[in-house]
Design a protein around this motif. Structure first.
Motif, PDB file in Angstrom:
ATOM      1  N   VAL A 215      53.573  52.271  72.754  1.00  0.00           N
ATOM      2  CA  VAL A 215      53.573  53.614  73.332  1.00  0.00           C
ATOM      3  C   VAL A 215      52.528  54.439  72.597  1.00  0.00           C
ATOM      4  CG1 VAL A 215      54.909  55.708  73.727  1.00  0.00           C
ATOM      5  CG2 VAL A 215      55.987  53.478  74.035  1.00  0.00           C
ATOM      6  N   GLN A 216      51.473  54.824  73.308  1.00  0.00           N
ATOM      7  CA  GLN A 216      50.387  55.593  72.714  1.00  0.00           C
ATOM      8  C   GLN A 216      50.608  57.068  72.999  1.00  0.00           C
ATOM      9  OE1 GLN A 216      47.992  54.569  70.689  1.00  0.00           O
ATOM     10  NE2 GLN A 216      47.207  56.649  70.453  1.00  0.00           N
ATOM     11  N   PHE A 217      50.704  57.859  71.928  1.00  0.00           N
ATOM     12  CA  PHE A 217      51.031  59.266  72.080  1.00  0.00           C
ATOM     13  C   PHE A 217      49.783  60.112  72.278  1.00  0.00           C
ATOM     14  CE2 PHE A 217      54.878  57.620  69.992  1.00  0.00           C
ATOM     15  CZ  PHE A 217      55.809  58.039  70.935  1.00  0.00           C
ATOM     16  N   THR A 218      49.179  59.922  73.432  1.00  0.00           N
ATOM     17  CA  THR A 218      48.094  60.773  73.914  1.00  0.00           C
ATOM     18  C   THR A 218      48.015  60.583  75.418  1.00  0.00           C
ATOM     19  OG1 THR A 218      45.817  61.475  73.504  1.00  0.00           O
ATOM     20  CG2 THR A 218      46.175  59.120  73.684  1.00  0.00           C
ATOM     21  N   VAL A 219      46.965  61.141  76.026  1.00  0.00           N
ATOM     22  CA  VAL A 219      46.733  60.979  77.463  1.00  0.00           C
ATOM     23  C   VAL A 219      45.441  60.208  77.673  1.00  0.00           C
ATOM     24  CG1 VAL A 219      48.023  63.038  78.128  1.00  0.00           C
ATOM     25  CG2 VAL A 219      45.587  63.239  77.538  1.00  0.00           C
ATOM     26  N   PRO A 220      45.274  59.556  78.821  1.00  0.00           N
ATOM     27  CA  PRO A 220      44.050  58.778  79.058  1.00  0.00           C
ATOM     28  C   PRO A 220      42.766  59.584  78.902  1.00  0.00           C
ATOM     29  CG  PRO A 220      45.722  58.177  80.660  1.00  0.00           C
ATOM     30  CD  PRO A 220      46.277  59.347  79.886  1.00  0.00           C
ATOM     31  N   ALA A 221      42.806  60.878  79.171  1.00  0.00           N
ATOM     32  CA  ALA A 221      41.592  61.692  79.074  1.00  0.00           C
ATOM     33  C   ALA A 221      41.071  61.788  77.652  1.00  0.00           C
ATOM     34  CB  ALA A 221      41.851  63.092  79.632  1.00  0.00           C
ATOM     35  N   PHE A 222      41.933  61.528  76.660  1.00  0.00           N
ATOM     36  CA  PHE A 222      41.492  61.584  75.266  1.00  0.00           C
ATOM     37  C   PHE A 222      41.469  60.187  74.649  1.00  0.00           C
ATOM     38  CE2 PHE A 222      42.025  62.973  70.692  1.00  0.00           C
ATOM     39  CZ  PHE A 222      40.763  63.524  70.602  1.00  0.00           C
ATOM     40  N   GLU A 223      41.237  59.194  75.477  1.00  0.00           N
ATOM     41  CA  GLU A 223      41.151  57.829  74.976  1.00  0.00           C
ATOM     42  C   GLU A 223      40.106  57.080  75.778  1.00  0.00           C
ATOM     43  OE1 GLU A 223      40.983  55.260  72.745  1.00  0.00           O
ATOM     44  OE2 GLU A 223      42.744  56.394  72.070  1.00  0.00           O
ATOM     45  N   TYR A 224      39.444  56.123  75.112  1.00  0.00           N
ATOM     46  CA  TYR A 224      38.401  55.355  75.772  1.00  0.00           C
ATOM     47  C   TYR A 224      39.004  54.497  76.887  1.00  0.00           C
ATOM     48  CZ  TYR A 224      35.897  56.395  71.399  1.00  0.00           C
ATOM     49  OH  TYR A 224      35.318  57.027  70.322  1.00  0.00           O
ATOM     50  N   PRO A 225      38.348  54.448  78.044  1.00  0.00           N
ATOM     51  CA  PRO A 225      38.851  53.579  79.122  1.00  0.00           C
ATOM     52  C   PRO A 225      38.640  52.106  78.782  1.00  0.00           C
ATOM     53  CG  PRO A 225      36.776  54.613  79.763  1.00  0.00           C
ATOM     54  CD  PRO A 225      37.173  55.233  78.455  1.00  0.00           C
ATOM     55  N   ARG A 226      39.632  51.304  79.113  1.00  0.00           N
ATOM     56  CA  ARG A 226      39.586  49.857  78.875  1.00  0.00           C
ATOM     57  C   ARG A 226      39.989  49.152  80.164  1.00  0.00           C
ATOM     58  NH1 ARG A 226      41.202  52.424  74.269  1.00  0.00           N
ATOM     59  NH2 ARG A 226      40.710  51.532  72.211  1.00  0.00           N
ATOM     60  N   SER A 227      39.079  48.365  80.708  1.00  0.00           N
ATOM     61  CA  SER A 227      39.392  47.635  81.943  1.00  0.00           C
ATOM     62  C   SER A 227      40.367  46.500  81.687  1.00  0.00           C
ATOM     63  CB  SER A 227      38.109  47.080  82.566  1.00  0.00           C
ATOM     64  OG  SER A 227      37.446  46.187  81.663  1.00  0.00           O
ATOM     65  N   ASP A 228      40.513  46.102  80.427  1.00  0.00           N
ATOM     66  CA  ASP A 228      41.399  44.991  80.068  1.00  0.00           C
ATOM     67  C   ASP A 228      42.572  45.465  79.212  1.00  0.00           C
ATOM     68  OD1 ASP A 228      39.760  45.702  77.974  1.00  0.00           O
ATOM     69  OD2 ASP A 228      39.172  43.662  77.425  1.00  0.00           O
ATOM     70  N   LEU A 229      43.008  46.702  79.433  1.00  0.00           N
ATOM     71  CA  LEU A 229      44.123  47.240  78.663  1.00  0.00           C
ATOM     72  C   LEU A 229      45.372  46.399  78.896  1.00  0.00           C
ATOM     73  CD1 LEU A 229      44.856  49.772  76.867  1.00  0.00           C
ATOM     74  CD2 LEU A 229      45.842  50.737  78.956  1.00  0.00           C
ATOM     75  N   PRO A 230      46.037  45.947  77.822  1.00  0.00           N
ATOM     76  CA  PRO A 230      47.247  45.139  78.009  1.00  0.00           C
ATOM     77  C   PRO A 230      48.324  45.906  78.772  1.00  0.00           C
ATOM     78  CG  PRO A 230      46.474  45.010  75.739  1.00  0.00           C
ATOM     79  CD  PRO A 230      45.668  46.074  76.407  1.00  0.00           C
ATOM     80  N   ALA A 231      49.095  45.180  79.560  1.00  0.00           N
ATOM     81  CA  ALA A 231      50.175  45.803  80.327  1.00  0.00           C
ATOM     82  C   ALA A 231      51.247  46.390  79.421  1.00  0.00           C
ATOM     83  CB  ALA A 231      50.790  44.777  81.274  1.00  0.00           C
ATOM     84  N   SER A 232      51.267  45.968  78.161  1.00  0.00           N
ATOM     85  CA  SER A 232      52.277  46.458  77.222  1.00  0.00           C
ATOM     86  C   SER A 232      52.023  47.886  76.763  1.00  0.00           C
ATOM     87  CB  SER A 232      52.338  45.544  75.993  1.00  0.00           C
ATOM     88  OG  SER A 232      51.064  45.491  75.357  1.00  0.00           O
ATOM     89  N   VAL A 233      50.816  48.420  77.030  1.00  0.00           N
ATOM     90  CA  VAL A 233      50.443  49.746  76.535  1.00  0.00           C
ATOM     91  C   VAL A 233      50.806  50.806  77.563  1.00  0.00           C
ATOM     92  CG1 VAL A 233      48.557  51.224  75.749  1.00  0.00           C
ATOM     93  CG2 VAL A 233      48.573  48.801  75.141  1.00  0.00           C
TER      94      VAL A 233
END
Length: 437
Positions: A215-233
């Motif tokens: 569980v990442q405590f931020t929003v996608p707008a403040f994180e680098y986009p990843r096309s291969d982001l694990p489904a666990s995130v």
């Protein structure tokens, strides 16, 4: 009623957000066992959680690591990172795992919640699923999940799109994993094989992306986009800021009347030398029309040289829920929690931080367009002054900070955490420990 184990390395910046999470879990009716340093026993007990001390060999004081390891002083760059990974995180890992196993032998634990630098949880995650509870990583620092679309974590390098960017990332990853941190990773694998019979299953700095959930405590707008982001995130939005009990200073009416307010802080830990950022900001803006509001983060007010310019106001602590709506620019060394509090109010930033995770926070501020990354921990007054003027003079910074803030305000971190945790516990039921085993 569920019972969870929270594990945390002995560092103020790690413990405080996990205390917030412990209070939430207790308030919803769960039981919480909290494993960390005795230095935090009273604060942990105040949440209602049951405190369990780390064994002495795992109780490294990360807030004063130089006192424990005098040879650490003066190290910079990759040498400092290698030293810290080995001595502060990897070597305590076996004792951390032993402490976890003791708790698991005494209680049914439905899930282990951990921050990413608690290596004992990384070792636990390598045990067969039938022998352990599920492991949930709490993303209280910038997301460190491995991806072909981003450079290795810790370098502070922003994404570059396309095939050239991916080729650059692959090269940097090879150098980081085989050269810069090759010895550190081999050490971590050796600890894992000794304690679990298996290696770590991948690079040590990427282990959290292989946990059962993240569980990442931020929003996608403040994180680098990843096309291969694990489904666990799962992005949850920032942790809600607890209500501040800091009193308003006697000069508060000056803030309410000011046309422009610049707030500067070095947080509550990296503030032993206020000459790194606070004083360069004070000097840079001494002749400006802005009101400069300083928080020393608990340091005594006389830690600042007197006399201060007439446009400066100082307090040890300030109530951010009252202050941030009045602030036009935040100058900071890049603590993740404070940065996200500012963004949630749409406040643009000037950031000067290149240590620990701050280099990654600073990089994201520059990349997102929500502020200026000075790419140093010790800027000159001229650098700070130019950056503040740039942020005040270009409305685009506030607009981009405002968009991120709107996304943050729309998020509900507690609901997101509850859903992930509920699904994880339901999918991985855990039996009560058998006495004597």
């Amino acid at each position: 009623m569920a019972r969870h184990l929270i594990t945390c390395t002995p560092a103020h910046g790690h413990v405080v957000p996990l205390l917030h999470i412990a209070r939430h879990l207790m308030a919803r009716g769960d039981e919480v066992v909290f494993l960390s340093s005795p230095r935090y026993a009273d604060r942990i007990a105040a949440t209602g959680a049951r405190f369990v001390p780390l064994p002495p060999e795992a109780d490294v004081d990360l807030d004063d690591a130089d006192a424990t390891f005098p040879e650490r002083a003066g190290l910079t760059g990759p040498a400092a990172l290698r030293f810290d990974m080995s001595n502060l995180f990897i070597r305590p890992g076996a004792a951390q795992l032993a402490a976890i196993r003791t708790v698991l032998g005494e209680h049914r634990i439905d899930a282990v919640l951990t921050e990413p630098l608690f290596v004992g949880a990384a070792l636990l995650q390598r045990l067969p699923q039938r022998e352990r509870p599920p492991v949930l990583v709490l993303g209280i620092f910038p997301l460190g999940v491995r991806s072909r679309d981003v450079a290795p974590f810790g370098l502070g390098i922003t994404p570059r799109p396309g095939a050239l960017g991916r080729a650059r990332n692959a090269t940097l990853r090879l150098v980081a994993e085989r050269v810069i941190f090759g010895g550190v990773h081999r050490e971590a694998d050796a600890v894992s094989r000794r304690e679990t019979g298996r290696d770590l299953g991948g690079f040590i700095l990427d282990w959290a992306g292989r946990a059962d959930a993240y569980v990442q405590f931020t929003v996608p707008a403040f994180e680098y986009p990843r096309s291969d982001l694990p489904a666990s995130v799962r992005f949850a939005g920032p942790l809600p800021a607890p209500s501040s009990d800091a009193p308003l200073p006697a000069w508060w009416s000056d803030v309410e009347r000011a046309g422009t307010v610049v707030h500067v802080t070095q947080g509550t830990i990296a503030n032993t030398d206020l000459g790194q950022l606070v004083m360069p900001t004070v000097r840079a803006l001494a002749a400006s029309d802005a009101l400069v509001v300083v928080s020393t983060g608990g340091r005594p007010l006389d830690a600042l040289p007197a006399p201060l310019p007439a446009n400066v106001r100082v307090a040890e602590y300030l109530p951010y829920d009252r202050l941030l709506p009045e602030v036009d620019v935040l100058v900071t060394n890049g603590g993740y929690g404070g940065v996200q509090q500012a963004l949630s109010h749409g406040v643009p930033l000037v950031v000067a931080g290149q240590t620990e995770d701050k280099v990654e926070v600073a990089a994201r501020i520059g990349w997102s367009g929500a502020g200026v990354n000075l790419r140093t921990s010790t800027p000159s007054p001229a650098q700070v002054g130019d950056a503040v003027a740039r942020v005040l003079g270009d409305t685009g910074f506030r607009e981009r900070a405002g968009r991120i803030g709107a996304e943050m305000r729309a998020a509900d971190a507690w609901t997101a955490l509850d859903r992930v945790l509920g699904s994880l516990v339901a999918a991985h039921p855990v039996a009560d420990p058998v006495p004597g085993e």
